[in-house]
Write a protein that holds these residues in place. Structure first.
Motif, PDB file in Angstrom:
ATOM      1  N   PHE A  87      -3.053   4.214  10.987  1.00  0.00           N
ATOM      2  CA  PHE A  87      -3.053   5.667  11.068  1.00  0.00           C
ATOM      3  C   PHE A  87      -1.638   6.161  11.364  1.00  0.00           C
ATOM      4  N   ALA A  88      -1.294   7.329  10.826  1.00  0.00           N
ATOM      5  CA  ALA A  88      -0.017   7.971  11.154  1.00  0.00           C
ATOM      6  C   ALA A  88      -0.144   9.465  10.895  1.00  0.00           C
ATOM      7  N   TYR A  92       5.344  11.806   9.543  1.00  0.00           N
ATOM      8  CA  TYR A  92       5.306  10.933  10.711  1.00  0.00           C
ATOM      9  C   TYR A  92       6.688  10.805  11.333  1.00  0.00           C
ATOM     10  N   THR A  93       6.682  10.380  12.596  1.00  0.00           N
ATOM     11  CA  THR A  93       7.912  10.251  13.355  1.00  0.00           C
ATOM     12  C   THR A  93       8.588   8.913  13.040  1.00  0.00           C
ATOM     13  N   GLU A  94       9.819   8.766  13.514  1.00  0.00           N
ATOM     14  CA  GLU A  94      10.525   7.494  13.350  1.00  0.00           C
ATOM     15  C   GLU A  94       9.778   6.372  14.077  1.00  0.00           C
ATOM     16  N   GLN A  95       9.200   6.699  15.218  1.00  0.00           N
ATOM     17  CA  GLN A  95       8.434   5.692  15.955  1.00  0.00           C
ATOM     18  C   GLN A  95       7.225   5.249  15.144  1.00  0.00           C
ATOM     19  N   GLU A  96       6.541   6.204  14.510  1.00  0.00           N
ATOM     20  CA  GLU A  96       5.395   5.838  13.678  1.00  0.00           C
ATOM     21  C   GLU A  96       5.835   5.039  12.455  1.00  0.00           C
ATOM     22  N   ARG A  97       6.990   5.366  11.900  1.00  0.00           N
ATOM     23  CA  ARG A  97       7.507   4.585  10.778  1.00  0.00           C
ATOM     24  C   ARG A  97       7.742   3.134  11.210  1.00  0.00           C
ATOM     25  N   THR A  98       8.285   2.957  12.395  1.00  0.00           N
ATOM     26  CA  THR A  98       8.488   1.606  12.924  1.00  0.00           C
ATOM     27  C   THR A  98       7.161   0.886  13.099  1.00  0.00           C
ATOM     28  N   LEU A 100       4.440   1.394  11.447  1.00  0.00           N
ATOM     29  CA  LEU A 100       3.908   1.041  10.128  1.00  0.00           C
ATOM     30  C   LEU A 100       4.571  -0.224   9.596  1.00  0.00           C
ATOM     31  N   GLN A 101       5.865  -0.349   9.796  1.00  0.00           N
ATOM     32  CA  GLN A 101       6.555  -1.560   9.362  1.00  0.00           C
ATOM     33  C   GLN A 101       6.060  -2.773  10.142  1.00  0.00           C
ATOM     34  N   GLN A 102       5.795  -2.581  11.432  1.00  0.00           N
ATOM     35  CA  GLN A 102       5.261  -3.681  12.238  1.00  0.00           C
ATOM     36  C   GLN A 102       3.855  -4.060  11.778  1.00  0.00           C
ATOM     37  N   GLY A 140       7.348   2.196  -1.014  1.00  0.00           N
ATOM     38  CA  GLY A 140       8.077   1.225  -1.821  1.00  0.00           C
ATOM     39  C   GLY A 140       8.603   0.076  -0.990  1.00  0.00           C
ATOM     40  N   SER A 141       9.076   0.385   0.220  1.00  0.00           N
ATOM     41  CA  SER A 141       9.572  -0.658   1.107  1.00  0.00           C
ATOM     42  C   SER A 141       8.452  -1.615   1.515  1.00  0.00           C
ATOM     43  N   ILE A 142       7.285  -1.063   1.846  1.00  0.00           N
ATOM     44  CA  ILE A 142       6.151  -1.908   2.243  1.00  0.00           C
ATOM     45  C   ILE A 142       5.659  -2.734   1.054  1.00  0.00           C
ATOM     46  N   ASN A 143       5.576  -2.104  -0.115  1.00  0.00           N
ATOM     47  CA  ASN A 143       5.168  -2.836  -1.321  1.00  0.00           C
ATOM     48  C   ASN A 143       6.115  -3.984  -1.618  1.00  0.00           C
ATOM     49  N   SER A 144       7.419  -3.763  -1.400  1.00  0.00           N
ATOM     50  CA  SER A 144       8.404  -4.797  -1.715  1.00  0.00           C
ATOM     51  C   SER A 144       8.282  -6.004  -0.807  1.00  0.00           C
TER      52      SER A 144
END
Length: 399
Positions: A87-88, A92-98, A100-102, A140-144
């Motif tokens: 969820f986001a 979303y914030t930079e913290q939420e972006r982090t 999501l990457q985690q 795109g970053s997550i897909n990659s």
């Protein structure tokens, strides 16, 4: 560290430590490490259509990753889940972006697909061109990294409790703009349209219910009688169109047999199928039948159908039916051979694996199936062979 890079680092480190190696041997080791890395396929996801299994359904989870990492859930389940829900806010914030990457990193190791639920809590107008552009870059970053994403955008839009609720005109426009950008820019990501199960529609009294006299109210008054009731179609006015929607979804729970919630009650026979087809009349306080969500959107619109969240309520502080009897009765319906035959377009089922306080009950509800050894054993034994699981990703990121 990606496996290919780790192999190269080990080879180079060994050459440095054993300085007596001949230059030829060193070059051979480097070449071997390079070939090893090249042999590992890139992870980039490029086909959203491949996310739909030709038969059966993906089994996923909505998991509290802070309480239990995905790797632990996979170990408890005995399978890596095919889908993991995140969820986001949107934007979303930079913290939420982090975060999501985690989450993507956990899914890459111990799952397969991210179901990303985006919530426009600042209202639909906050979903600007720049916000959408940033989303496309992040997808795109997550897909990659080898993680496909299905975006569940502004779910439960037919409710009355979210800032994006009951605004069908603006909602459809927003969804279409996001879908167009995702479809054009990230072929490894897909879009899911997921209204709330409409028992109790139009959920009068919510902060964001449509106002009489507005254009949205007129759009929701599908029978043109001057009022919005359960006689109006609770789904169609919000549908953005087949071109924008890749998946359709509806979360279905067993909260109990009658309101108020909080009692431990066995699910009624055939409840899961009746909810999905609009034939369930219990708990709503109304005998009005709902549209057949599965037939309209799964069959007529020919979309893969998802149950993004499902579980059965168990209140540890209440009496009544036993936990195992409640949960087993529910999963036996969800995973039944009858449901599999009746709903061939049902392609995703995600268990809601949370033990949390629920405001509707004003207390703690344990929705989980893997925390208790007894429940876990019964649940994993009941999983049918038509379910698909995740395999994790052993490849290196693209690029």
């Amino acid at each position: 560290m990606p496996l290919g890079i780790a192999v190269a680092a080990i080879a180079l480190g060994a050459a440095s430590i054993t300085g007596g190696l001949a230059d030829r041997d060193r070059k051979n080791q480097e070449a071997a490490a390079s070939q090893s890395a090249a042999a590992i396929p890139t992870c980039e996801v490029t086909d959203r259509n491949s996310l739909v299994p030709p038969s059966g359904a993906l089994l996923g989870v909505n998991l509290n990753l802070e309480a239990k990492p995905l790797a632990q859930y996979a170990a408890d389940l005995g399978h890596k889940p095919a889908v993991s829900v995140s969820f986001a806010d949107f934007p979303y914030t930079e913290q939420e972006r982090t975060h999501l990457q985690q989450a993507a990193a956990q899914i890459r190791a111990d799952g397969h697909i991210m179901l990303l639920t985006l919530e426009p809590k600042q209202g639909l107008a906050a979903v600007t061109r720049d916000v959408i552009s940033d989303l496309v870059k992040d997808l795109g970053s997550i897909n990659s990294q080898g993680v496909p994403v299905i975006v569940r955008l502004a779910h439960e839009m037919n409710g009355s409790w979210y800032p994006w609720s009951q605004q069908p005109l603006e909602y459809r426009d927003m969804f279409t703009r996001v879908a167009d950008a995702v479809h054009t820019g990230v072929p490894g990501s897909a879009m899911m349209w997921a209204p709330n199960y409409a028992g109790g529609y139009p959920f009068a009294g919510g902060q964001f219910e449509a106002k009489a006299g507005s254009a949205d109210f007129a759009a929701l008054d599908t029978d043109h009688d001057g009022a919005i009731t359960m006689a109006d179609d609770p789904y169609a006015p919000y549908y953005p169109g087949d071109g924008a929607v890749d998946w359709v979804g509806m979360s279905l729970y067993h909260w109990g047999a009658k309101y108020p919630w909080g009692e431990n009650e066995i699910p009624e026979a055939n409840k899961f199928a009746d909810q999905l087809t609009g034939n369930y009349v219990g708990a709503n306080g109304d005998d009005t039948l709902l549209p057949d969500f599965y037939s309209v959107y799964g069959k007529d619109h020919n979309k893969p159908v998802a149950i993004p969240e499902t579980a059965a309520l168990y209140n540890p502080t209440a009496g009544g039916a036993a936990e195992i009897d409640i949960k087993r009765t529910w999963w036996e319906q969800v995973f039944s051979a009858q449901a599999h035959a009746q709903f061939p377009n049902l392609k995703m089922i995600n268990w809601f694996e949370w033990d949390k306080n629920e405001v509707e009950v004003n207390g703690r509800i344990d929705w989980t199936t893997t925390n208790s050894p007894a429940i876990r054993g019964a649940f994993t034994t009941a999983l049918p062979d038509w379910l698909h699981y995740g395999t994790g990703t052993t490849c290196r990121p693209a690029g």
